[in-house]
Design a protein around this motif. Sequence first.
Motif, PDB file in Angstrom:
ATOM      1  N   LEU A 100       3.596   8.471 -15.676  1.00 11.26           N
ATOM      2  CA  LEU A 100       3.559   8.236 -14.230  1.00 11.26           C
ATOM      3  C   LEU A 100       4.109   9.433 -13.462  1.00 11.26           C
ATOM      4  O   LEU A 100       3.526   9.862 -12.455  1.00 11.26           O
ATOM      5  CB  LEU A 100       4.350   6.984 -13.869  1.00 11.26           C
ATOM      6  N   LEU A 101       5.225   9.976 -13.937  1.00 13.02           N
ATOM      7  CA  LEU A 101       5.842  11.106 -13.246  1.00 13.02           C
ATOM      8  C   LEU A 101       4.943  12.339 -13.258  1.00 13.02           C
ATOM      9  O   LEU A 101       4.919  13.115 -12.300  1.00 13.02           O
ATOM     10  CB  LEU A 101       7.202  11.432 -13.880  1.00 13.02           C
ATOM     11  N   GLU A 102       4.200  12.526 -14.353  1.00 10.84           N
ATOM     12  CA  GLU A 102       3.311  13.694 -14.476  1.00 10.84           C
ATOM     13  C   GLU A 102       1.908  13.412 -13.961  1.00 10.84           C
ATOM     14  O   GLU A 102       1.011  14.255 -14.079  1.00 10.84           O
ATOM     15  CB  GLU A 102       3.250  14.129 -15.944  1.00 10.84           C
ATOM     16  N   HIS A 103       1.714  12.200 -13.397  1.00 10.73           N
ATOM     17  CA  HIS A 103       0.419  11.796 -12.817  1.00 10.73           C
ATOM     18  C   HIS A 103      -0.727  11.863 -13.834  1.00 10.73           C
ATOM     19  O   HIS A 103      -1.858  12.192 -13.482  1.00 10.73           O
ATOM     20  CB  HIS A 103       0.086  12.663 -11.596  1.00 10.73           C
ATOM     21  N   LYS A 104      -0.385  11.543 -15.086  1.00 13.71           N
ATOM     22  CA  LYS A 104      -1.433  11.481 -16.110  1.00 13.71           C
ATOM     23  C   LYS A 104      -2.250  10.200 -15.965  1.00 13.71           C
ATOM     24  O   LYS A 104      -3.363  10.117 -16.479  1.00 13.71           O
ATOM     25  CB  LYS A 104      -0.805  11.549 -17.509  1.00 13.71           C
ATOM     26  N   VAL A 105      -1.674   9.228 -15.326  1.00  6.39           N
ATOM     27  CA  VAL A 105      -2.392   7.995 -15.008  1.00  6.39           C
ATOM     28  C   VAL A 105      -2.239   7.723 -13.520  1.00  6.39           C
ATOM     29  O   VAL A 105      -1.247   8.133 -12.898  1.00  6.39           O
ATOM     30  CB  VAL A 105      -1.870   6.781 -15.807  1.00  6.39           C
ATOM     31  N   LYS A 117       0.840  -1.205   0.000  1.00  9.37           N
ATOM     32  CA  LYS A 117       0.000   0.000   0.000  1.00  9.37           C
ATOM     33  C   LYS A 117       0.871   1.251   0.000  1.00  9.37           C
ATOM     34  O   LYS A 117       0.543   2.254  -0.654  1.00  9.37           O
ATOM     35  CB  LYS A 117      -0.924  -0.015   1.210  1.00  9.37           C
ATOM     36  N   SER A 118       1.966   1.210   0.735  1.00 10.08           N
ATOM     37  CA  SER A 118       2.871   2.359   0.797  1.00 10.08           C
ATOM     38  C   SER A 118       3.519   2.625  -0.556  1.00 10.08           C
ATOM     39  O   SER A 118       3.703   3.788  -0.951  1.00 10.08           O
ATOM     40  CB  SER A 118       3.947   2.093   1.862  1.00 10.08           C
ATOM     41  N   ILE A 119       3.854   1.563  -1.292  1.00  8.24           N
ATOM     42  CA  ILE A 119       4.429   1.737  -2.637  1.00  8.24           C
ATOM     43  C   ILE A 119       3.413   2.412  -3.554  1.00  8.24           C
ATOM     44  O   ILE A 119       3.742   3.322  -4.321  1.00  8.24           O
ATOM     45  CB  ILE A 119       4.854   0.374  -3.224  1.00  8.24           C
ATOM     46  N   ALA A 120       2.162   1.972  -3.484  1.00  8.21           N
ATOM     47  CA  ALA A 120       1.108   2.568  -4.307  1.00  8.21           C
ATOM     48  C   ALA A 120       0.963   4.052  -3.998  1.00  8.21           C
ATOM     49  O   ALA A 120       0.816   4.883  -4.902  1.00  8.21           O
ATOM     50  CB  ALA A 120      -0.208   1.836  -4.074  1.00  8.21           C
ATOM     51  N   GLU A 121       1.021   4.401  -2.738  1.00  5.04           N
ATOM     52  CA  GLU A 121       0.912   5.819  -2.342  1.00  5.04           C
ATOM     53  C   GLU A 121       2.093   6.619  -2.876  1.00  5.04           C
ATOM     54  O   GLU A 121       1.924   7.744  -3.346  1.00  5.04           O
ATOM     55  CB  GLU A 121       0.846   5.922  -0.815  1.00  5.04           C
ATOM     56  N   ASP A 122       3.292   6.042  -2.808  1.00  2.24           N
ATOM     57  CA  ASP A 122       4.479   6.736  -3.327  1.00  2.24           C
ATOM     58  C   ASP A 122       4.347   7.043  -4.815  1.00  2.24           C
ATOM     59  O   ASP A 122       4.840   8.072  -5.297  1.00  2.24           O
ATOM     60  CB  ASP A 122       5.730   5.880  -3.116  1.00  2.24           C
ATOM     61  N   LEU A 123       3.681   6.162  -5.542  1.00  2.59           N
ATOM     62  CA  LEU A 123       3.528   6.337  -6.989  1.00  2.59           C
ATOM     63  C   LEU A 123       2.291   7.150  -7.343  1.00  2.59           C
ATOM     64  O   LEU A 123       1.978   7.340  -8.513  1.00  2.59           O
ATOM     65  CB  LEU A 123       3.446   4.967  -7.670  1.00  2.59           C
ATOM     66  N   GLY A 124       1.579   7.617  -6.329  1.00  3.72           N
ATOM     67  CA  GLY A 124       0.363   8.384  -6.580  1.00  3.72           C
ATOM     68  C   GLY A 124      -0.781   7.523  -7.073  1.00  3.72           C
ATOM     69  O   GLY A 124      -1.679   8.005  -7.761  1.00  3.72           O
ATOM     70  N   GLY A 125      -0.755   6.251  -6.725  1.00  5.21           N
ATOM     71  CA  GLY A 125      -1.782   5.335  -7.187  1.00  5.21           C
ATOM     72  C   GLY A 125      -2.545   4.689  -6.054  1.00  5.21           C
ATOM     73  O   GLY A 125      -2.550   5.189  -4.916  1.00  5.21           O
ATOM     74  N   VAL A 126      -3.184   3.578  -6.359  1.00  4.38           N
ATOM     75  CA  VAL A 126      -3.989   2.879  -5.364  1.00  4.38           C
ATOM     76  C   VAL A 126      -3.587   1.403  -5.349  1.00  4.38           C
ATOM     77  O   VAL A 126      -3.088   0.865  -6.336  1.00  4.38           O
ATOM     78  CB  VAL A 126      -5.501   2.989  -5.653  1.00  4.38           C
ATOM     79  N   CYS A 127      -3.836   0.791  -4.212  1.00  2.63           N
ATOM     80  CA  CYS A 127      -3.589  -0.633  -4.067  1.00  2.63           C
ATOM     81  C   CYS A 127      -4.929  -1.324  -3.872  1.00  2.63           C
ATOM     82  O   CYS A 127      -5.696  -0.967  -2.970  1.00  2.63           O
ATOM     83  CB  CYS A 127      -2.675  -0.894  -2.877  1.00  2.63           C
ATOM     84  N   ILE A 128      -5.228  -2.260  -4.726  1.00  2.00           N
ATOM     85  CA  ILE A 128      -6.444  -3.059  -4.579  1.00  2.00           C
ATOM     86  C   ILE A 128      -6.020  -4.426  -4.061  1.00  2.00           C
ATOM     87  O   ILE A 128      -5.285  -5.153  -4.731  1.00  2.00           O
ATOM     88  CB  ILE A 128      -7.194  -3.204  -5.914  1.00  2.00           C
ATOM     89  N   THR A 129      -6.443  -4.745  -2.872  1.00  2.00           N
ATOM     90  CA  THR A 129      -6.032  -5.991  -2.231  1.00  2.00           C
ATOM     91  C   THR A 129      -7.083  -7.067  -2.434  1.00  2.00           C
ATOM     92  O   THR A 129      -8.272  -6.848  -2.205  1.00  2.00           O
ATOM     93  CB  THR A 129      -5.795  -5.782  -0.727  1.00  2.00           C
ATOM     94  N   ILE A 130      -6.636  -8.203  -2.874  1.00  2.00           N
ATOM     95  CA  ILE A 130      -7.498  -9.374  -3.005  1.00  2.00           C
ATOM     96  C   ILE A 130      -7.041 -10.388  -1.966  1.00  2.00           C
ATOM     97  O   ILE A 130      -5.910 -10.875  -2.019  1.00  2.00           O
ATOM     98  CB  ILE A 130      -7.412  -9.983  -4.416  1.00  2.00           C
ATOM     99  N   GLU A 131      -7.880 -10.664  -0.999  1.00  2.00           N
ATOM    100  CA  GLU A 131      -7.543 -11.616   0.053  1.00  2.00           C
ATOM    101  C   GLU A 131      -7.764 -13.031  -0.478  1.00  2.00           C
ATOM    102  O   GLU A 131      -8.887 -13.534  -0.509  1.00  2.00           O
ATOM    103  CB  GLU A 131      -8.410 -11.367   1.293  1.00  2.00           C
ATOM    104  N   GLY A 132      -6.680 -13.660  -0.900  1.00  2.00           N
ATOM    105  CA  GLY A 132      -6.780 -14.967  -1.531  1.00  2.00           C
ATOM    106  C   GLY A 132      -7.442 -16.010  -0.647  1.00  2.00           C
ATOM    107  O   GLY A 132      -8.216 -16.846  -1.116  1.00  2.00           O
TER     108      GLY A 132
END
Length: 442
Positions: free
Chosen positions: A137-142, A45-60
């Motif tokens: 990614l750097l410009e947060h276009k996605v 989750k922290s990596i996703a935040e660093d990249l300006g994105g989201v983490c979707i967790t699937i509990e296997g």
Amino acid sequence: MINIQDAKRLVKRALLANITTAKKDLAITPLVSGKHGIGKSQMIKSIAEDLGGVCITIEGGTLKEGEITGIPYQYKDEAGNISFRFLPYYAVERIQNEEKRLFLANGKTLPERLALIGDQNAYAANDLSPEEKIQALLEHKVQPVILFIDEINRTENTVYKELMNILLTRSVNGYEFPWWVFFVGAMNPSTQTSLYATNEMDPAQLDRFLKLKVSESAEPWLKFAKDTGIDENIIAFIKENPKCLSEQSKELEDEEKPTPSPRGWDMVDTLLKSEPMLRPFFNEKENEKNCVDKDMKALLSAKLGVTVATMYFAALKSNHAITPAELLNDDEDLSKNGPRVEKMSAAKKSQSADLLLGYLKDNAEFVMIDDEGFAKLKRQVQAFVKLLDSSTQLLFAQKIISANTDSGTPLINLFYDAFSDEILAKLSLSEQTRKIIMAGKK
């Protein structure tokens, strides 16, 4: 073992490496292995935040069959015909909607013919160059998405197969995920003596992942405890008694050792080439040479094993072993490569000799068809042997004794004149071989 703090950086490097390469059939998918409660989920989750994105967790561990790939339902298509379609798991549907939004926002229009694309992939925009992806990614276009599948090896057997298929093919029900969706798997340690109830991965499956074994470490946990306001008495106790942070049972560790493979080396190539391109995603300290070297060694060790990774980095710091092709493309006296061989360490000379031995076993009889070419080869081998120290010469000669051509001819019968009488006298030769050598020397 890697602590959770370093693991975050390594996973981030591995994920982003995927956007720096044009390789379409090779994806680097981190598989984080570690005991329960050490922070694997929070790390992703922290990596996703660093990249300006989201983490979707699937509990296997909580999934039932069909929940991840979708349940079929009946509907009417645009022409009013009855059709069937799989309703994807909610995370996939959200990703599809975002992909469509980005497609339309960039002013793109659908191609006229979609027969081979399918309506679910109609809005794909995966043809960007690595540089364009990095810039987006750097410009947060996605907004990147990390699809994190936790406890992948604690699922029902049918669900396990579905999850593995998604991780390895990066698709579900014919829908290929966009480039800005990254995949990470997490698993509990899996060994024959493990206390965890887990599914076993076969070597072919594991080879498709970059498995990072993460261990608990008091130092990063103490920082976390301080930042989150955990009681000072607890912090002081763990600081003085780090072994009390978690259970130290061997049955909770992952003892599986990584091994090299052609696919693994392909991943290594991507990881090494990606590093200069990905520096904008890391801070100044993380881009320092010492940190980068440490990370690359850890990533290569995770994929190839410590022994092979160590050999690789050692080779970078010394002269490479000389290949048979380099030797045989030289003249009879090895004028071009001789000085290079002389400067090699004993280990590299021995490695070069082993490579030459392999070539001779496979090709000597083919070269013998051409008398002139075979004569040159023998003189080149002789020149190479003279460049070796006496102990390496003897070792090379001993290996040649036990080596044969494809038809069974002993190599020593063909290349005895590459060695001095002193070396030959030290060899355990059969009487027949000695007669052949003596006859050749007359």
